[in-house]
Design a protein around this motif. Structure first.
Motif, short mmCIF file in Angstrom:
data_model
loop_
_atom_site.label_atom_id
_atom_site.label_comp_id
_atom_site.label_asym_id
_atom_site.label_seq_id
_atom_site.Cartn_x
_atom_site.Cartn_y
_atom_site.Cartn_z
N GLU A 1 64.27 35.19 68.53
CA GLU A 1 64.92 34.69 67.31
C GLU A 1 64.72 33.19 67.14
O GLU A 1 64.74 32.68 66.03
N VAL A 2 64.58 32.48 68.27
CA VAL A 2 64.46 31.03 68.18
C VAL A 2 63.07 30.53 68.58
O VAL A 2 62.77 29.36 68.40
N SER A 3 62.24 31.40 69.13
CA SER A 3 60.92 30.95 69.60
C SER A 3 59.79 31.39 68.68
O SER A 3 58.80 30.69 68.51
N ASN A 4 59.90 32.59 68.14
CA ASN A 4 58.83 33.14 67.31
C ASN A 4 59.11 32.81 65.84
O ASN A 4 60.19 33.11 65.34
N PRO A 5 58.14 32.20 65.15
CA PRO A 5 58.36 31.87 63.73
C PRO A 5 58.74 33.07 62.88
O PRO A 5 59.37 32.93 61.83
N LYS A 6 58.36 34.27 63.33
CA LYS A 6 58.75 35.48 62.60
C LYS A 6 60.19 35.88 62.93
O LYS A 6 60.76 36.75 62.26
N GLY A 7 60.74 35.33 63.99
CA GLY A 7 62.11 35.65 64.37
C GLY A 7 62.24 37.02 64.97
O GLY A 7 63.34 37.56 65.09
N LYS A 8 61.14 37.62 65.34
CA LYS A 8 61.21 38.94 65.93
C LYS A 8 60.23 39.07 67.09
O LYS A 8 59.40 38.19 67.32
N CYS A 9 60.33 40.19 67.77
CA CYS A 9 59.56 40.42 68.98
C CYS A 9 58.07 40.41 68.70
O CYS A 9 57.61 40.90 67.67
N CYS A 10 57.30 39.90 69.65
CA CYS A 10 55.85 39.79 69.49
C CYS A 10 55.10 41.04 69.95
O CYS A 10 53.88 41.11 69.81
N LEU A 11 55.80 42.02 70.54
CA LEU A 11 55.07 43.15 71.14
C LEU A 11 54.17 43.86 70.13
O LEU A 11 53.06 44.26 70.47
#
Ligand code: ZN
Length: 155
Positions: free
Chosen positions: A131-141
């Motif tokens: 939520e705070v690391s990925n610009p998409k706010g969602k899981c990268c899997l």
């Protein structure tokens, strides 16, 4: 963190609100994510609301809003936006810092994706901070899967 990575979570729905600079549909993103990714010295930082991520790789716009007259672009964020064409690092996994290049190399070398398995395990162990690391706010899997699929399809 919350259950942002639970696999059963439905995809965030695309929205009808289009990016003001490229006129393509983006994805809705929570305020927490936008505040985390935007530079603290962004002139309108205090006015940020929840908004939308521009998914167009060729557009420098990162976040736009339905009711604000400014946008957040690539110069206004603290992290490289991996899916943008001019991204330097092509980061895919922001929690554990894996780039597209790393993922492809790992997969070609081992015939399986150790990175995917590693991220999957860390998600299970609740070590991710999407939520705070990925610009998409969602899981990268899902994005890691897409990279691997691309390698498989291109032999
Ligand atoms: Zn755009």
């Amino acid at each position: 963190m919350s259950d942002c990575c639970s696999v059963s979570q439905p995809e965030t729905k695309s929205t009808e609100i289009k990016c003001p600079s490229c006129d393509q549909k983006g994805k809705q993103v929570d305020l927490l994510t936008i505040r985390s990714i935007t530079r603290r010295d962004f002139p309108h930082y205090g006015e940020l609301t929840k908004g939308f991520l521009c998914l167009n790789p060729d557009d420098a716009t990162v976040y736009y809003f339905s009711n604000l007259d400014f946008i957040v672009n690539q110069d206004d964020v603290v992290t490289d936006i991996g899916f943008k064409t001019n991204s330097n690092t092509k980061t895919v996994c922001y929690c554990f810092r894996h780039t597209k290049h790393d993922i492809i190399d790992d997969y070609l070398e081992h015939g399986i994706s150790n990175i995917e398995n590693d991220v999957r395990q860390k998600v299970k162990d609740k070590q991710c901070t999407c939520e705070v690391s990925n610009p998409k706010g969602k899981c990268c899997l899902g994005d890691i899967r897409t990279v691997i699929k691309g390698v498989e399809e291109n032999g």
